[in-house]
Design a protein around this motif. Structure first.
Motif, PDB file in Angstrom:
ATOM      1  N   ASP A 173      33.976  27.461  40.468  1.00 38.19           N
ATOM      2  CA  ASP A 173      34.071  26.804  41.772  1.00 38.19           C
ATOM      3  C   ASP A 173      35.293  27.339  42.520  1.00 38.19           C
ATOM      4  O   ASP A 173      36.399  27.364  41.964  1.00 38.19           O
ATOM      5  CB  ASP A 173      34.206  25.293  41.559  1.00 38.19           C
ATOM      6  N   PRO A 174      35.140  27.765  43.774  1.00 35.49           N
ATOM      7  CA  PRO A 174      36.288  28.285  44.536  1.00 35.49           C
ATOM      8  C   PRO A 174      37.433  27.292  44.683  1.00 35.49           C
ATOM      9  O   PRO A 174      38.566  27.693  44.969  1.00 35.49           O
ATOM     10  CB  PRO A 174      35.676  28.616  45.903  1.00 35.49           C
ATOM     11  N   ASN A 175      37.159  26.011  44.473  1.00 36.31           N
ATOM     12  CA  ASN A 175      38.200  24.992  44.621  1.00 36.31           C
ATOM     13  C   ASN A 175      38.811  24.556  43.294  1.00 36.31           C
ATOM     14  O   ASN A 175      39.644  23.649  43.275  1.00 36.31           O
ATOM     15  CB  ASN A 175      37.616  23.768  45.335  1.00 36.31           C
ATOM     16  N   ASP A 222      38.285  37.670  39.594  1.00 31.41           N
ATOM     17  CA  ASP A 222      38.704  36.619  40.532  1.00 31.41           C
ATOM     18  C   ASP A 222      39.428  35.443  39.879  1.00 31.41           C
ATOM     19  O   ASP A 222      40.357  34.910  40.453  1.00 31.41           O
ATOM     20  CB  ASP A 222      37.516  36.095  41.343  1.00 31.41           C
ATOM     21  N   TRP A 223      38.995  34.987  38.700  1.00 32.76           N
ATOM     22  CA  TRP A 223      39.639  33.846  38.053  1.00 32.76           C
ATOM     23  C   TRP A 223      40.268  34.288  36.734  1.00 32.76           C
ATOM     24  O   TRP A 223      39.657  35.019  35.954  1.00 32.76           O
ATOM     25  CB  TRP A 223      38.624  32.747  37.733  1.00 32.76           C
ATOM     26  N   TYR A 279      43.580  29.760  39.849  1.00 29.77           N
ATOM     27  CA  TYR A 279      42.667  29.582  40.969  1.00 29.77           C
ATOM     28  C   TYR A 279      42.126  30.945  41.388  1.00 29.77           C
ATOM     29  O   TYR A 279      42.678  31.991  41.027  1.00 29.77           O
ATOM     30  CB  TYR A 279      43.374  28.908  42.140  1.00 29.77           C
ATOM     31  N   GLN A 280      41.059  30.952  42.153  1.00 34.99           N
ATOM     32  CA  GLN A 280      40.405  32.190  42.557  1.00 34.99           C
ATOM     33  C   GLN A 280      41.376  33.114  43.288  1.00 34.99           C
ATOM     34  O   GLN A 280      42.040  32.720  44.242  1.00 34.99           O
ATOM     35  CB  GLN A 280      39.207  31.883  43.455  1.00 34.99           C
ATOM     36  N   GLN A 304      27.695  31.290  39.932  1.00 34.63           N
ATOM     37  CA  GLN A 304      28.550  31.417  41.102  1.00 34.63           C
ATOM     38  C   GLN A 304      27.675  31.305  42.341  1.00 34.63           C
ATOM     39  O   GLN A 304      27.708  32.122  43.241  1.00 34.63           O
ATOM     40  CB  GLN A 304      29.295  32.750  41.105  1.00 34.63           C
TER      41      GLN A 304
END
Length: 401
Positions: free
Chosen positions: A32-34, A85-86, A135-136, A371
């Motif tokens: 999750d991006p958040n 990304d993460w 985070y991302q 995703q």
């Protein structure tokens, strides 16, 4: 009479579903991006001839002048050890390369070459991978190597990875540590899976190989051991934290091997370790390492949710058709019973929604985190279209009679 045929048809679907073991399976992590997470896929060309990066290139366990260390291998053009990304690598021990993986077609993180404790060739003694959550596209908060971002323990999270452990011929010790889930404070562990024999060996005293046990600490800070009496030479591991119960489940492939695990150390996982230990000399491969929140509950409409995934296994398939069929023409139903449109009944309208979103594939590949997805890409294959078309025709006939 026609209703008997309908139920017979759906009964057949249920039988097929049960025989293929697709009614249930491990939960799926969602990046999750958040939310923080970890996403290490380890991709590239295992057969690259790039100077200094091929499988036979000079390597050193801890970065000695005679070879490249692991962090330098991050810059190989044809090997991608970086997180997607993460996440962030925190500690790397062992002469890892990008090897051929049985879990993906683009390689896995492999430490091969050991020939046992007395051979003198132990490039991968105590091979270890540690990573922290971020985070991302955000670096670790630091300043230490183990200062990751903790997962929110008010929400379900899922940690999963693929592994393959090979013990050198003649080695009677085997593996030491399979993995460890660690909280925000590096002094405590949520849980650890180590060898089930003497001195954390993966050989039991009677010689049985590939056996492990779970290690935790109770409220008196005493170690508690739980044997896992199933062979674990390779497969897909899933650790699911259930926020509502504040308990964890451990899966091996599609089988839940430990249930409702309680941790006295809390559940705010922020880092993970694969491999390592004390005196192990195994050859290890890891792939598809993901830590994320639980893909949204069935029918919630939230991030990662599939529209008619009645059993919440991450795919719309014959298992969901079986659920719909088992409750067809019944009322006072909910989403998990097959009521796709929320009108309280399971009927031909719900079958239409199922057909429109059919994916017709098996479960997500081991470790593949959701995703997001493209609903328009969930197009039925010809056989699927035929089955669903017959279903609709039969049901349509029943509605007219």
């Amino acid at each position: 009479m026609i209703m008997q045929y309908i139920r017979l048809f759906f009964g057949l679907m249920v039988t097929i579903t049960c025989s293929s073991n697709v009614f249930s399976g491990p939960p799926v992590p969602f990046l999750d991006p958040n939310e923080p997470g970890i996403d290490f896929q380890f991709s590239g060309d295992p057969n690259t001839t790039e100077d200094g990066c091929s499988q036979d290139a000079a390597r050193a366990v801890l970065g000695a002048p005679s070879g490249k260390n692991h962090n330098e291998l991050l810059d190989c053009d044809n090997w991608d050890f970086k997180p997607r990304d993460w996440g962030q690598a925190a500690f790397l021990q062992g002469a890892f390369i990008l090897g051929v993986s049985p879990f993906s077609n683009d390689g896995g993180w492999e430490c091969p070459g050991n020939q046992g404790p007395s051979s003198g060739k132990n490039l991968c003694a105590n091979s270890t991978v540690r990573a922290v959550a971020t985070y991302q596209n955000t670096p670790s908060p630091g300043p230490g190597l183990f200062d990751g971002v903790p997962m929110d323990d008010s929400k379900d999270w899922v940690f999963s990875f693929d592994f393959k452990i090979e013990v050198a011929p003649g080695d009677t010790y085997g593996n030491d540590k399979l993995f460890e889930a660690i909280g925000l404070d590096n002094d405590y562990q949520l849980m650890e899976i180590r060898g089930g024999g003497n001195n954390a060996s993966s050989f039991l005293p009677d010689g049985t190989p590939d056996r492990y046990r779970m290690i935790q600490f109770d409220i008196q800070d005493q170690e508690v051991f739980t044997p896992i009496d199933v062979p674990m030479p390779q497969g897909h591991i899933t650790l699911h934290y259930k926020a509502a119960d504040q308990r964890m489940d451990l899966w091996l492939n599609d089988t839940k091997i430990l249930e409702n695990i309680e941790s006295s150390a809390g559940y705010d996982i922020s880092k993970i370790q694969l491999g390592g230990g004390a005196i192990s000399f195994e050859n290890a491969l890891y792939d598809n390492v993901i830590l994320g929140v639980l893909a949204a509950e069935c029918g919630s409409g939230g991030a990662g949710a599939l529209p008619v995934d009645f059993n919440c296994d991450g795919v719309i398939d014959v298992a969901d058709l079986g659920i719909l069929g088992a409750n067809f023409n019944l009322t006072e139903m909910i989403f998990s019973d097959g009521d796709a449109n929320g009108d309280g009944a399971v009927d031909v309208a719900d079958l239409g929604v199922l057909g429109a979103n059919w994916s017709g594939v098996g479960q997500l590949p081991g470790g593949q985190g959701l995703q997001g997805y493209e609903p328009q890409a969930l197009i039925p294959e010809p056989v699927t279209v035929s089955v669903l078309a017959i279903s609709v025709l039969v049901l349509g006939y029943s509605q007219r009679n």
